[in-house]
Design an enzyme around this catalytic site. Structure first.
Site, PDB file in Angstrom:
ATOM      1  N   LYS A 173     -15.314 -13.614 -20.816  1.00 10.19           N
ATOM      2  CA  LYS A 173     -16.364 -14.097 -21.699  1.00 10.19           C
ATOM      3  C   LYS A 173     -16.424 -13.267 -22.974  1.00 10.19           C
ATOM      4  O   LYS A 173     -17.003 -13.673 -23.975  1.00 10.19           O
ATOM      5  CB  LYS A 173     -17.736 -13.992 -20.995  1.00 10.19           C
ATOM      6  CG  LYS A 173     -17.770 -14.673 -19.656  1.00 10.19           C
ATOM      7  CD  LYS A 173     -19.066 -14.273 -18.896  1.00 10.19           C
ATOM      8  CE  LYS A 173     -18.935 -14.661 -17.442  1.00 10.19           C
ATOM      9  NZ  LYS A 173     -19.900 -13.928 -16.602  1.00 10.19           N
ATOM     10  N   GLU A 182      -8.801 -11.718 -27.891  1.00  9.49           N
ATOM     11  CA  GLU A 182      -9.357 -10.870 -26.829  1.00  9.49           C
ATOM     12  C   GLU A 182     -10.285  -9.827 -27.449  1.00  9.49           C
ATOM     13  O   GLU A 182     -10.094  -9.408 -28.599  1.00  9.49           O
ATOM     14  CB  GLU A 182      -8.182 -10.221 -26.079  1.00  9.49           C
ATOM     15  CG  GLU A 182      -8.528  -9.174 -25.053  1.00  9.49           C
ATOM     16  CD  GLU A 182      -9.346  -9.655 -23.862  1.00  9.49           C
ATOM     17  OE1 GLU A 182     -10.373 -10.321 -24.089  1.00  9.49           O
ATOM     18  OE2 GLU A 182      -8.996  -9.332 -22.716  1.00  9.49           O
ATOM     19  N   ASP A 183     -11.286  -9.423 -26.688  1.00 11.91           N
ATOM     20  CA  ASP A 183     -12.205  -8.414 -27.216  1.00 11.91           C
ATOM     21  C   ASP A 183     -11.554  -7.032 -27.285  1.00 11.91           C
ATOM     22  O   ASP A 183     -11.529  -6.405 -28.340  1.00 11.91           O
ATOM     23  CB  ASP A 183     -13.527  -8.380 -26.420  1.00 11.91           C
ATOM     24  CG  ASP A 183     -13.340  -8.236 -24.904  1.00 11.91           C
ATOM     25  OD1 ASP A 183     -12.189  -8.105 -24.442  1.00 11.91           O
ATOM     26  OD2 ASP A 183     -14.357  -8.262 -24.182  1.00 11.91           O
ATOM     27  N   ASP A 227      -7.031  -2.731 -23.612  1.00 11.61           N
ATOM     28  CA  ASP A 227      -7.325  -1.448 -22.968  1.00 11.61           C
ATOM     29  C   ASP A 227      -6.073  -0.989 -22.211  1.00 11.61           C
ATOM     30  O   ASP A 227      -5.133  -0.496 -22.826  1.00 11.61           O
ATOM     31  CB  ASP A 227      -8.545  -1.660 -22.058  1.00 11.61           C
ATOM     32  CG  ASP A 227      -9.086  -0.383 -21.442  1.00 11.61           C
ATOM     33  OD1 ASP A 227      -8.968   0.682 -22.060  1.00 11.61           O
ATOM     34  OD2 ASP A 227      -9.650  -0.450 -20.336  1.00 11.61           O
ATOM     35  N   PHE A 278     -16.356   3.876 -23.863  1.00 12.71           N
ATOM     36  CA  PHE A 278     -16.783   2.594 -23.295  1.00 12.71           C
ATOM     37  C   PHE A 278     -17.809   1.972 -24.225  1.00 12.71           C
ATOM     38  O   PHE A 278     -18.822   2.580 -24.550  1.00 12.71           O
ATOM     39  CB  PHE A 278     -17.347   2.740 -21.881  1.00 12.71           C
ATOM     40  CG  PHE A 278     -17.359   1.432 -21.161  1.00 12.71           C
ATOM     41  CD1 PHE A 278     -16.235   0.998 -20.470  1.00 12.71           C
ATOM     42  CD2 PHE A 278     -18.468   0.599 -21.218  1.00 12.71           C
ATOM     43  CE1 PHE A 278     -16.228  -0.244 -19.838  1.00 12.71           C
ATOM     44  CE2 PHE A 278     -18.465  -0.639 -20.598  1.00 12.71           C
ATOM     45  CZ  PHE A 278     -17.342  -1.055 -19.894  1.00 12.71           C
ATOM     46  N   VAL A 279     -17.495   0.768 -24.667  1.00 11.20           N
ATOM     47  CA  VAL A 279     -18.342   0.121 -25.670  1.00 11.20           C
ATOM     48  C   VAL A 279     -18.977  -1.152 -25.120  1.00 11.20           C
ATOM     49  O   VAL A 279     -18.456  -1.773 -24.195  1.00 11.20           O
ATOM     50  CB  VAL A 279     -17.543  -0.213 -26.946  1.00 11.20           C
ATOM     51  CG1 VAL A 279     -17.060   1.052 -27.631  1.00 11.20           C
ATOM     52  CG2 VAL A 279     -16.376  -1.130 -26.638  1.00 11.20           C
ATOM     53  N   ASP A 299     -19.429  -6.180 -22.398  1.00  9.98           N
ATOM     54  CA  ASP A 299     -20.505  -5.986 -21.436  1.00  9.98           C
ATOM     55  C   ASP A 299     -20.377  -4.694 -20.661  1.00  9.98           C
ATOM     56  O   ASP A 299     -19.321  -4.078 -20.585  1.00  9.98           O
ATOM     57  CB  ASP A 299     -20.497  -7.138 -20.421  1.00  9.98           C
ATOM     58  CG  ASP A 299     -19.330  -7.022 -19.436  1.00  9.98           C
ATOM     59  OD1 ASP A 299     -18.184  -6.888 -19.890  1.00  9.98           O
ATOM     60  OD2 ASP A 299     -19.587  -7.050 -18.218  1.00  9.98           O
ATOM     61  N   ARG A 354     -23.920  -8.243 -23.861  1.00  2.63           N
ATOM     62  CA  ARG A 354     -22.951  -9.039 -24.621  1.00  2.63           C
ATOM     63  C   ARG A 354     -23.543  -9.574 -25.917  1.00  2.63           C
ATOM     64  O   ARG A 354     -22.826  -9.848 -26.874  1.00  2.63           O
ATOM     65  CB  ARG A 354     -22.446 -10.223 -23.788  1.00  2.63           C
ATOM     66  CG  ARG A 354     -21.598  -9.842 -22.583  1.00  2.63           C
ATOM     67  CD  ARG A 354     -20.903 -11.089 -22.043  1.00  2.63           C
ATOM     68  NE  ARG A 354     -20.354 -10.926 -20.714  1.00  2.63           N
ATOM     69  CZ  ARG A 354     -19.136 -10.439 -20.439  1.00  2.63           C
ATOM     70  NH1 ARG A 354     -18.363 -10.035 -21.422  1.00  2.63           N
ATOM     71  NH2 ARG A 354     -18.707 -10.351 -19.203  1.00  2.63           N
TER      72      ARG A 354
HETATM   73  P1  IMP Z   1      -7.199  -4.329 -19.792  1.00  2.00           P
HETATM   74  O1  IMP Z   1      -6.610  -5.330 -18.861  1.00  2.00           O
HETATM   75  O2  IMP Z   1      -7.357  -2.986 -19.150  1.00  2.00           O
HETATM   76  O3  IMP Z   1      -6.501  -4.237 -21.115  1.00  2.00           O
HETATM   77  O4  IMP Z   1      -8.691  -4.733 -19.963  1.00  2.00           O
HETATM   78  C1  IMP Z   1      -9.131  -5.558 -20.887  1.00  2.00           C
HETATM   79  C2  IMP Z   1     -10.542  -5.949 -20.529  1.00  2.00           C
HETATM   80  O5  IMP Z   1     -11.302  -4.865 -19.996  1.00  2.00           O
HETATM   81  C3  IMP Z   1     -11.274  -6.349 -21.773  1.00  2.00           C
HETATM   82  O6  IMP Z   1     -11.118  -7.705 -22.018  1.00  2.00           O
HETATM   83  C4  IMP Z   1     -12.702  -6.018 -21.438  1.00  2.00           C
HETATM   84  O7  IMP Z   1     -13.288  -7.108 -20.799  1.00  2.00           O
HETATM   85  C5  IMP Z   1     -12.615  -4.889 -20.466  1.00  2.00           C
HETATM   86  N1  IMP Z   1     -12.934  -3.619 -21.123  1.00  2.00           N
HETATM   87  C6  IMP Z   1     -12.076  -2.623 -21.414  1.00  2.00           C
HETATM   88  N2  IMP Z   1     -12.695  -1.620 -22.040  1.00  2.00           N
HETATM   89  C7  IMP Z   1     -13.969  -2.006 -22.170  1.00  2.00           C
HETATM   90  C8  IMP Z   1     -15.130  -1.398 -22.786  1.00  2.00           C
HETATM   91  O8  IMP Z   1     -15.114  -0.310 -23.362  1.00  2.00           O
HETATM   92  N3  IMP Z   1     -16.272  -2.114 -22.715  1.00  2.00           N
HETATM   93  C9  IMP Z   1     -16.363  -3.327 -22.127  1.00  2.00           C
HETATM   94  N4  IMP Z   1     -15.318  -3.943 -21.560  1.00  2.00           N
HETATM   95  C10 IMP Z   1     -14.129  -3.278 -21.582  1.00  2.00           C
HETATM   96 MG    MG Z   2     -12.568  -9.229 -21.542  1.00  2.00          MG
END
Ligand code: IMP
Ligand code: MG
Length: 181
Positions: A45, A101-102, A105, A154-155, A161, A167
């Protein structure tokens, strides 16, 4: 009341800073697509506000689609495994795709999404991530468009969220784990 809950949050990027950066990203995407059609694929989301603003900052003939994955549980931590909860409505075969994508990470989510979309043989596949945390990367993947590169923080806010909350904050804020609920 919301104002009480949110009053101690530290703003990392204000709504004005976000808007300015999203406008720049939109201009760059417009140049790169140069008259081509585009399918913008939002990752639910968290990417919803970003997709909404970015879509209005690109001057291309665009359509939307959405996917949903589960990679994070209810708190800070990734489970490691990525599962598709909602698939694309339509195939992206032969199309120019922009995954929106937001946060990039660990890269697990976007690596997985890139893999399943490439199986459909799109004409092109690009990634736009509002935030990038390069120090957290597990999978080798980069976004073509990055709003802001940040350290391991962590944001929350602007779609992002903590346990499904925050959100709707208009700014990107820092989450303090010790923060009272
Ligand atoms: P990845 O698969 O580890 O790259 O994770 C990506 C997803 O993790 C993002 O789409 C976010 O939903 C979540 N995420 C990663 N870091 C944060 C953060 O600092 N705050 C909130 N959601 C996060
Ligand atoms: Mg996400």
């Amino acid at each position: 009341m919301a104002t009480t809950t949110y009053k101690d949050l530290e703003v990392l990027y204000s709504r004005e800073q976000i808007a300015a950066r999203v406008a720049e990203m939109g201009a760059q995407i417009t140049r790169d697509l140069s008259g081509e059609k585009l399918v913008m694929v939002g990752v639910l989301k968290g990417a919803a506000p970003f997709l909404s603003d970015l879509a209005r900052a690109v001057q291309v003939d665009a359509t939307f689609d959405f996917v949903a994955v589960s990679s994070y549980g209810k708190g800070h931590r990734s489970s490691g495994a990525v599962k598709l909860i909602k698939d694309l409505d339509e195939t992206v075969e032969g199309k120019n795709v922009l995954i929106v994508e937001d946060i990039l990470d660990t890269g697990l989510t976007l690596s997985y999404l890139r893999k399943i979309m490439l199986q459909q043989r799109p004409k092109s596949l690009r990634i736009a991530a509002l935030l990038d945390k390069p120090s957290r990367r597990i999978e080798k993947i980069e976004a073509d468009y990055v709003g802001f590169s940040i350290p391991n923080l962590f944001v929350i806010g602007y779609g992002m969220d903590y346990a499904e909350r925050y959100r709707n904050l208009p700014d990107i804020c820092l989450m303090n784990p010790e923060q009272p609920e």
